[in-house]
Every structure is written in structure tokens, then in C-alpha cells.
Design a protein around this motif. Sequence first.
Motif, PDB file in Angstrom:
ATOM      1  N   ASN A  62       0.945  -1.099   0.087  1.00 38.70           N
ATOM      2  CA  ASN A  62      -0.151  -0.050  -0.091  1.00 38.70           C
ATOM      3  C   ASN A  62       0.830   1.179  -0.032  1.00 38.70           C
ATOM      4  OD1 ASN A  62      -2.355  -1.296  -0.113  1.00 38.70           O
ATOM      5  ND2 ASN A  62      -2.591  -1.435   2.316  1.00 38.70           N
ATOM      6  N   ALA A  63       2.016   1.183   0.340  1.00 37.35           N
ATOM      7  CA  ALA A  63       2.938   2.375   0.548  1.00 37.35           C
ATOM      8  C   ALA A  63       2.850   3.320  -0.696  1.00 37.35           C
ATOM      9  CB  ALA A  63       4.184   2.031   0.921  1.00 37.35           C
ATOM     10  N   SER A  64       2.887   2.856  -1.828  1.00 38.92           N
ATOM     11  CA  SER A  64       2.866   3.775  -2.989  1.00 38.92           C
ATOM     12  C   SER A  64       1.761   4.272  -3.275  1.00 38.92           C
ATOM     13  CB  SER A  64       3.617   3.013  -4.165  1.00 38.92           C
ATOM     14  OG  SER A  64       3.048   1.966  -4.769  1.00 38.92           O
ATOM     15  N   LYS A  65       0.406   3.893  -2.648  1.00 34.43           N
ATOM     16  CA  LYS A  65      -0.911   4.071  -3.031  1.00 34.43           C
ATOM     17  C   LYS A  65      -1.261   5.523  -2.649  1.00 34.43           C
ATOM     18  CE  LYS A  65      -2.993  -0.221  -4.210  1.00 34.43           C
ATOM     19  NZ  LYS A  65      -1.743  -1.178  -4.307  1.00 34.43           N
ATOM     20  N   ASN A  66      -1.769   6.338  -3.680  1.00 35.12           N
ATOM     21  CA  ASN A  66      -2.526   7.577  -3.299  1.00 35.12           C
ATOM     22  C   ASN A  66      -3.927   7.547  -3.334  1.00 35.12           C
ATOM     23  OD1 ASN A  66       0.187   8.781  -3.208  1.00 35.12           O
ATOM     24  ND2 ASN A  66       0.173   9.211  -5.179  1.00 35.12           N
ATOM     25  N   ILE A  67      -4.580   7.889  -2.318  1.00 35.48           N
ATOM     26  CA  ILE A  67      -6.013   7.977  -2.238  1.00 35.48           C
ATOM     27  C   ILE A  67      -6.675   9.487  -2.303  1.00 35.48           C
ATOM     28  CG2 ILE A  67      -8.174   7.185  -0.893  1.00 35.48           C
ATOM     29  CD1 ILE A  67      -6.330   4.789  -2.292  1.00 35.48           C
ATOM     30  N   HIS A 122      -1.635  14.149  -9.577  1.00 37.84           N
ATOM     31  CA  HIS A 122      -1.154  13.059  -8.642  1.00 37.84           C
ATOM     32  C   HIS A 122      -1.780  11.775  -9.551  1.00 37.84           C
ATOM     33  CE1 HIS A 122       0.013  15.748  -5.660  1.00 37.84           C
ATOM     34  NE2 HIS A 122      -1.164  16.477  -5.707  1.00 37.84           N
ATOM     35  N   GLU A 123      -1.006  10.668  -9.296  1.00 40.69           N
ATOM     36  CA  GLU A 123      -1.363   9.183  -9.833  1.00 40.69           C
ATOM     37  C   GLU A 123      -2.194   9.015  -8.537  1.00 40.69           C
ATOM     38  OE1 GLU A 123      -0.812   7.198 -12.446  1.00 40.69           O
ATOM     39  OE2 GLU A 123       0.348   8.757 -13.537  1.00 40.69           O
ATOM     40  N   ILE A 124      -3.464   8.824  -8.894  1.00 43.53           N
ATOM     41  CA  ILE A 124      -4.538   8.530  -7.755  1.00 43.53           C
ATOM     42  C   ILE A 124      -4.976   7.143  -8.213  1.00 43.53           C
ATOM     43  CG2 ILE A 124      -6.779   9.023  -6.680  1.00 43.53           C
ATOM     44  CD1 ILE A 124      -4.641  11.064  -6.162  1.00 43.53           C
ATOM     45  N   ASP A 125      -4.734   6.180  -7.217  1.00 44.69           N
ATOM     46  CA  ASP A 125      -5.335   4.840  -7.088  1.00 44.69           C
ATOM     47  C   ASP A 125      -6.576   4.546  -6.719  1.00 44.69           C
ATOM     48  OD1 ASP A 125      -2.401   3.502  -7.569  1.00 44.69           O
ATOM     49  OD2 ASP A 125      -2.120   4.702  -6.027  1.00 44.69           O
ATOM     50  N   GLY A 126      -7.161   5.334  -6.086  1.00 45.29           N
ATOM     51  CA  GLY A 126      -8.661   5.147  -5.595  1.00 45.29           C
ATOM     52  C   GLY A 126      -9.220   6.541  -4.862  1.00 45.29           C
ATOM     53  N   ILE A 127     -10.619   6.578  -5.114  1.00 44.02           N
ATOM     54  CA  ILE A 127     -11.144   7.588  -4.744  1.00 44.02           C
ATOM     55  C   ILE A 127     -12.511   7.358  -3.819  1.00 44.02           C
ATOM     56  CG2 ILE A 127     -12.574   9.564  -5.522  1.00 44.02           C
ATOM     57  CD1 ILE A 127     -11.413   9.218  -8.617  1.00 44.02           C
ATOM     58  N   LEU A 128     -12.637   8.255  -2.758  1.00 47.01           N
ATOM     59  CA  LEU A 128     -13.592   8.169  -1.736  1.00 47.01           C
ATOM     60  C   LEU A 128     -14.260   9.451  -2.098  1.00 47.01           C
ATOM     61  CD1 LEU A 128     -11.885   7.100   1.406  1.00 47.01           C
ATOM     62  CD2 LEU A 128     -13.292   5.785  -0.021  1.00 47.01           C
ATOM     63  N   LEU A 308     -12.660   0.336  -0.360  1.00 45.54           N
ATOM     64  CA  LEU A 308     -11.807   0.767  -1.463  1.00 45.54           C
ATOM     65  C   LEU A 308     -10.679  -0.148  -1.894  1.00 45.54           C
ATOM     66  CD1 LEU A 308     -11.360   3.027  -3.531  1.00 45.54           C
ATOM     67  CD2 LEU A 308     -10.356   4.304  -2.033  1.00 45.54           C
ATOM     68  N   CYS A 309      -9.880  -0.645  -0.659  1.00 41.86           N
ATOM     69  CA  CYS A 309      -8.797  -1.407  -0.806  1.00 41.86           C
ATOM     70  C   CYS A 309      -9.206  -2.528  -1.798  1.00 41.86           C
ATOM     71  CB  CYS A 309      -8.207  -1.748   0.735  1.00 41.86           C
ATOM     72  SG  CYS A 309      -7.211  -0.080   1.189  1.00 41.86           S
ATOM     73  N   TRP A 310     -10.188  -3.142  -1.220  1.00 44.56           N
ATOM     74  CA  TRP A 310     -10.749  -4.402  -1.952  1.00 44.56           C
ATOM     75  C   TRP A 310     -11.114  -4.230  -3.154  1.00 44.56           C
ATOM     76  CZ3 TRP A 310     -15.239  -6.020  -4.365  1.00 44.56           C
ATOM     77  CH2 TRP A 310     -15.417  -7.438  -4.807  1.00 44.56           C
ATOM     78  N   ARG A 311     -11.768  -2.965  -3.700  1.00 39.53           N
ATOM     79  CA  ARG A 311     -12.086  -2.784  -5.055  1.00 39.53           C
ATOM     80  C   ARG A 311     -10.774  -2.418  -5.775  1.00 39.53           C
ATOM     81  NH1 ARG A 311     -15.580  -4.259  -8.170  1.00 39.53           N
ATOM     82  NH2 ARG A 311     -17.145  -3.990  -6.669  1.00 39.53           N
ATOM     83  N   ILE A 312      -9.808  -1.830  -5.400  1.00 40.57           N
ATOM     84  CA  ILE A 312      -8.669  -1.694  -6.040  1.00 40.57           C
ATOM     85  C   ILE A 312      -8.112  -2.904  -6.648  1.00 40.57           C
ATOM     86  CG2 ILE A 312      -6.021  -0.865  -5.986  1.00 40.57           C
ATOM     87  CD1 ILE A 312      -7.256   1.436  -3.885  1.00 40.57           C
ATOM     88  N   ASP A 313      -8.092  -4.111  -5.930  1.00 42.58           N
ATOM     89  CA  ASP A 313      -7.705  -5.549  -6.286  1.00 42.58           C
ATOM     90  C   ASP A 313      -8.644  -6.225  -6.951  1.00 42.58           C
ATOM     91  OD1 ASP A 313      -5.292  -4.886  -5.144  1.00 42.58           O
ATOM     92  OD2 ASP A 313      -5.733  -5.490  -2.973  1.00 42.58           O
ATOM     93  N   HIS A 314      -9.974  -5.835  -7.168  1.00 42.17           N
ATOM     94  CA  HIS A 314     -10.952  -6.452  -7.594  1.00 42.17           C
ATOM     95  C   HIS A 314     -11.877  -5.828  -8.433  1.00 42.17           C
ATOM     96  CE1 HIS A 314      -9.849  -8.731  -3.971  1.00 42.17           C
ATOM     97  NE2 HIS A 314     -10.158  -9.959  -4.501  1.00 42.17           N
TER      98      HIS A 314
END
Length: 339
Positions: A62-67, A122-128, A308-314
Motif C-alpha cells: 500500500n505504501a505507494s498508493k495515493n487515495i 497526482h497518480e491516484i489509485d482510488g477515490i472516496l 476501496l482497498c478491496w475494489r482496487i484489487d478486484h
Amino acid sequence: MEKKVSMQDIADQLNISKNSVSQALSGKPGVSDETRRLVQKAADELGYQYQTNRKQKQAEKNASKNIALIASEYAFSLKSFFGEIYLSVEKELRDRGMTLFIESINNDSKKDLVLPALLSNHEIDGILILSHISTDYIAKIIDTGIPTVLIDHHSPYLQADSILTNNRFGAYRAVEHLIQLGHQDIGFVGDVNFSPSYQERLDGYLLALKKYGFQANPDFIFSDAQETLDEINLFFEKLQTKPTSWFCVNDGHGFLVTSVLQQKGLKVPEEVSVCSFDNGQLSQIATPKITTMDIDLNYFGRKAVEQLCWRIDHKEEPIHEILLPTKLIIRESTSERKN
């Protein structure tokens, strides 16, 4: 067939216990740094396939993930409700080793469908997305293809995971509480056009009345109530007959209803009971304190990040709507109906 190397093989080679090998390879305390080094060296030499600590691996992943956390200026202004969810989101992301970016959306950006600057900066990996902005605006964010989870909002036109309060069952329980106190004439106050949550709370109100065999009185349903003292006072002035209790879609309306009743010389709860929703500050500082439905806002934020973490992987899995429970908090604003 080549024999698979086990922890016991490493233990036998170093003449130590299998438990010590497990502690050394998992990163747990209980062995010296020297022993840990020798175990890892032996494991590599023997070809043992070992896993690092699961949380450590997840943190590294997760360290490199931007939310991104996005909300309207209005939602961010509601600090007693959405502020608590935001703080929970922030803590959960920090615990997971992820980076949080925040941007508020003003009315011009919403109207012109101008996407948040952070999505291009930014490189965004997930959005809330916190609460409602507009259906078109949220749909444009979802169309970016970035995994998105909605917090306290959903729509048949938005294909994204949602973390929601179980509004129908919560309202049902609140109205059931009033019915069990002997109330049959129960009013409803709230603006159902403001949020899907409020429409669902009206549905729960109607469901409870139907379940207990009571006919809803349309005169008692103020379903486009703006959250102002004058508006609620005007509605009450027009009533020919008066309910013995009121269910309000949020604590703001509950506070105002209580104030208007008291201004008219009615005693709460001796003559009229009031129940609201959210367990916010207004329900706690009112006189009397207002019976309300509690929402665990801290859990709301944690669950949103987890989803969101689950959705990023699925990314290809079906959309989920997750309903979180509410809890009735009985205070001094409700009591048994006096004949």
C-alpha cells in the motif's frame, strides 16, 4: 520428486526449536537479531519459501498508493457528521501506509463538471466521495476508471460501491419506539429531496406504521421541510390536528421541532415526544436531550477504506452496497403517551 523444505529442516540444521525459526521468519519478537540472521541465511541456502509478516507485506503493497477524498464544500462544512468520517478515513489510510489527498468541490466546478485538480496533479489509485455532489459530477469521476467508493450516498445512475447507513431499518426502529410508548399519531419532518437517505427514512417511517396497523396521515408528513425555524413553525401553524409525537430525519430538524413546540407552550416529552436521527451534537445539547438513532461514524470511515482497498484489487467484481447498522439512543425527549 524434490522434498519441500520445512521449518523443521531449518531448526534441525541450526539445532534450535521450530518455534524459534517461526519467530525469526515472521518478524515476531522472541529471538535475537543474530538468530534471526542465521535463520534467514539457512532458509535461503535450503531454498525455503517463507512469507514475511502479512501486515508488513500489506503495508509495503500500500505504501505507494495515493487515495483521493472528494466532497462538496457543503459536506466538508458539516464537521460534526462528515468531519468524524473524514478523521476516521485519514487514520485508517495512515495505518495502512497510504497517502491521502483532499479536495473540496465548489458550485462552479460542480456545474461545469470540472474534475478535481488532484486527479491530474497526482497518480491516484482510488477515490472516496463523501456524500452527494451531483449525479452528473460523480458519474464523470467514476468514468475516469479509477476505483471509487461512495460514502453515505448512492443512486441507480451511479455504478460504484457505496457505504450506507441502514436508513430504512433505523427509521423503522425509531418509529417503533414511539409506537411502543403508545403513540399512534406520529408526524414526519425532513426534506426527502435533499438526500436519498432522507427518502429511505421516510420509507422506514411508513413501514413501521404499516407493520403496526396504523394509517399514515398525509397531513402529518412534512416531507419537503427546509431546516429553518420559520418553515417548521409555518407548517405547524397550518395543522388542524396535532400529532402526539414527531420523527425527524436528522438532529437539526429534531432540534428545531423541539424548539417550535416549546415556543408554542407545549412540554416535551410530557405532551409531545420527539425522536431524530444521527446522534449528532444538536441532539445532545437540546433541552431536553433528544432520543435519536446513533451511527458509528468511525466505523463508516474504516469500512469505506476497507472496501476501496478491496475494489482496487478486484476491479471487475460486481458493485457492492454495504449497509451499516444504527442503534437507538433513548433520551429525555420521548415518553409514554399520556391520555
